[in-house]
Design a protein around this motif. Structure first.
Motif, PDB file in Angstrom:
ATOM      1  N   ALA A  57     -12.960   2.726   1.347  1.00  0.00           N
ATOM      2  CA  ALA A  57     -12.379   4.078   1.395  1.00  0.00           C
ATOM      3  C   ALA A  57     -12.288   4.668  -0.004  1.00  0.00           C
ATOM      4  O   ALA A  57     -12.043   3.959  -0.991  1.00  0.00           O
ATOM      5  N   VAL A  58     -12.498   5.973  -0.123  1.00  0.00           N
ATOM      6  CA  VAL A  58     -12.458   6.648  -1.426  1.00  0.00           C
ATOM      7  C   VAL A  58     -11.011   6.774  -1.904  1.00  0.00           C
ATOM      8  O   VAL A  58     -10.066   6.755  -1.098  1.00  0.00           O
ATOM      9  N   VAL A  59     -10.867   6.915  -3.233  1.00  0.00           N
ATOM     10  CA  VAL A  59      -9.550   7.090  -3.832  1.00  0.00           C
ATOM     11  C   VAL A  59      -9.174   8.569  -3.793  1.00  0.00           C
ATOM     12  O   VAL A  59      -9.984   9.434  -4.162  1.00  0.00           O
ATOM     13  N   ALA A  63      -3.837  11.916  -5.853  1.00  0.00           N
ATOM     14  CA  ALA A  63      -2.975  10.811  -6.282  1.00  0.00           C
ATOM     15  C   ALA A  63      -3.192  10.494  -7.757  1.00  0.00           C
ATOM     16  O   ALA A  63      -2.249  10.205  -8.497  1.00  0.00           O
ATOM     17  N   VAL A  64      -4.467  10.538  -8.182  1.00  0.00           N
ATOM     18  CA  VAL A  64      -4.764  10.300  -9.598  1.00  0.00           C
ATOM     19  C   VAL A  64      -4.097  11.358 -10.475  1.00  0.00           C
ATOM     20  O   VAL A  64      -3.477  11.063 -11.498  1.00  0.00           O
ATOM     21  N   ALA A  65      -4.211  12.620 -10.054  1.00  0.00           N
ATOM     22  CA  ALA A  65      -3.593  13.705 -10.817  1.00  0.00           C
ATOM     23  C   ALA A  65      -2.079  13.565 -10.865  1.00  0.00           C
ATOM     24  O   ALA A  65      -1.436  13.807 -11.903  1.00  0.00           O
ATOM     25  N   ARG A  92      -3.286  10.786   6.361  1.00  0.00           N
ATOM     26  CA  ARG A  92      -4.107  11.483   7.343  1.00  0.00           C
ATOM     27  C   ARG A  92      -5.579  11.074   7.265  1.00  0.00           C
ATOM     28  O   ARG A  92      -6.258  10.965   8.284  1.00  0.00           O
ATOM     29  N   ARG A  93      -6.085  10.844   6.052  1.00  0.00           N
ATOM     30  CA  ARG A  93      -7.512  10.585   5.871  1.00  0.00           C
ATOM     31  C   ARG A  93      -7.858   9.094   5.759  1.00  0.00           C
ATOM     32  O   ARG A  93      -9.029   8.727   5.776  1.00  0.00           O
ATOM     33  N   GLY A  94      -6.840   8.257   5.575  1.00  0.00           N
ATOM     34  CA  GLY A  94      -7.117   6.841   5.398  1.00  0.00           C
ATOM     35  C   GLY A  94      -7.689   6.519   4.038  1.00  0.00           C
ATOM     36  O   GLY A  94      -8.439   5.532   3.883  1.00  0.00           O
ATOM     37  N   GLU A  95      -7.394   7.323   3.017  1.00  0.00           N
ATOM     38  CA  GLU A  95      -7.913   7.106   1.669  1.00  0.00           C
ATOM     39  C   GLU A  95      -7.031   6.131   0.895  1.00  0.00           C
ATOM     40  O   GLU A  95      -5.900   5.819   1.303  1.00  0.00           O
ATOM     41  N   ARG A  96      -7.562   5.681  -0.217  1.00  0.00           N
ATOM     42  CA  ARG A  96      -6.795   4.796  -1.090  1.00  0.00           C
ATOM     43  C   ARG A  96      -6.031   5.607  -2.130  1.00  0.00           C
ATOM     44  O   ARG A  96      -6.305   6.791  -2.320  1.00  0.00           O
ATOM     45  N   GLY A  97      -5.102   4.952  -2.845  1.00  0.00           N
ATOM     46  CA  GLY A  97      -4.365   5.607  -3.917  1.00  0.00           C
ATOM     47  C   GLY A  97      -2.894   5.788  -3.625  1.00  0.00           C
ATOM     48  O   GLY A  97      -2.197   6.518  -4.345  1.00  0.00           O
TER      49      GLY A  97
END
Length: 399
Positions: A57-59, A63-65, A92-97
């Motif tokens: 899964a993409v980060v 969250a980085v910001a 909601r998207r299942g992303e990492r971070g």
């Protein structure tokens, strides 16, 4: 119209090596074979596809910001909002971070609390003032009355930087007044220039009380706020002495006031200023014939000023070395006062001119040279590029 079937018995579609296709929903063929490490085998690790591992899964970028803003703690409210937005998107998207979003939210919350505490205690205001003071050290905004400086860009056009130097050495300018402007709205370039021109010339004589000590090559300059500096709180007009020729400099301080003069010099200059103020209020009409009442009214002011100057000179206790010279000057002023008083009572232009000329003879600046020399003041009358001429009424001109 129909297309006839091909000749021969009907054929069923076959897969590789004669295999029949699998029913719908099943993999029709075995996994492809690849040569890896010198022999046949499965596809190498990392090849994505129906038979390879699933991509990670993409980060989440928000969250980085959020983490960056939380670490910097410059705008904690922004970091807090970004952290909350990132947590919602990740769910909601299942992303990492998620860890970065939580860390950014926590750091921003801490930073926001610290900012609120600093504002409440006034610490932040003190820090900001310190930053501004540090930024002003080499700026024209930091110049104070009595300071001399060099300006890398000269005294004309835009100026931002100023290097303070001793007034004893060569320098571009000397500050003789600083005017504080009221209001919050930027008044405009034209209005600022008009205000600076009026106020600086009004304050010039307070800094250089002895007009004879001001060289004719010196001009008045001023530094006014720009629209940009006004936004940051710049509300000061800085009045400056500089050379008329931008390529030349000044040497030595021009200051002649209570900080550089003794009590006797101050007493003399204060008395002399009374007459100078009256002489500066010259009639608008050049000739007495054009407006005699205006000229006679002015003559009465000059007579009163002469009487007041003589009184002030006689009231002061002068040092022995200057007592005789100042006494003689007071007597000359009293004689001039009588002539100007008669000019003020004249009924026609010819009579006015006759008495005014007699008054001018005694009011000539040279009558004060001896007294000035005895008091240690500049004893050479100032020279001007353009001589001021006075009509005597008989066609001749006197300076």
């Amino acid at each position: 119209m129909s297309i006839p079937p091909p000749y021969g018995p009907p054929q069923e579609p076959q897969g590789p090596q004669g295999q029949h296709p699998a029913p719908q929903g099943q993999v029709p063929y075995p996994p492809p074979q690849f040569t890896y490490g010198g022999g046949p085998g499965l596809a190498p690790y990392g090849l994505y596809g129906p038979y390879g591992p699933r991509p990670p899964a993409v980060v989440n970028g928000v969250a980085v910001a959020a983490l960056v803003f939380g670490v910097l703690c410059l705008v904690p409210a922004v970091g807090l909002v970004l952290g909350l937005v990132a947590l919602r998107q990740i769910k909601r998207r299942g992303e990492r971070g998620r860890g970065m979003a939580i860390a950014g939210t926590a750091l921003s919350s801490l930073g926001l609390a610290l900012w609120v505490a600093a504002l409440a205690s006034g610490v932040l205001a003190d820090v900001w003032e310190g930053i501004k003071d540090g930024a002003r050290d080499n700026s024209v905004l930091a110049l104070a009355k009595g300071e001399c400086f060099d300006s890398p860009g000269g005294l004309e056009g835009w100026a931002a930087d100023a290097d303070r130097v001793s007034c004893a050495r060569e320098h571009d300018g000397e500050v003789f007044a600083v005017v504080r402007l009221p209001g919050d709205r930027y008044p405009g370039d034209g209005s600022l220039t008009d205000t600076a021109d009026e106020r600086c010339y009004d304050l010039r004589d307070a800094y250089v009380m002895d007009g004879w000590a001001l060289p004719a090559t010196v001009s008045v300059y001023y530094l006014v706020p720009s629209r940009e500096s006004w936004r940051y709180g710049d509300r000061e007009i800085t009045c400056v002495f500089g050379n008329q020729d931008p390529q030349k400099t000044l040497t030595g301080s021009l200051r002649r006031d209570g900080t550089t003069l003794d009590a006797h010099q101050l007493a003399y200059l204060e008395a002399e200023a009374v007459l100078d103020a009256a002489l500066d209020e010259t009639p608008e009409s050049e000739y007495p014939e054009d407006d005699l009442p205006e000229h006679t009214k002015w003559a009465a002011k000059v007579a009163d000023a002469l009487a007041e100057e003589a009184r002030m000179l006689r009231a002061h206790e002068w040092p022995a070395a200057a007592e005789q010279a100042v006494g003689d000057l007071a007597a000359d002023l009293e004689e001039a006062e009588g002539a100007w008083a008669k000019a003020a009572e004249a009924d026609d232009a010819d009579t006015y001119i006759e008495h005014a000329d007699a008054g001018w003879e005694v009011t000539d600046p040279y009558v004060s040279v001896t007294a000035r020399h005895a008091l240690g003041l500049t004893s050479t009358p100032p020279e001007y590029d353009e001589e001021v001429e006075r009509d005597t009424g008989d066609g001749g001109m006197k300076v």
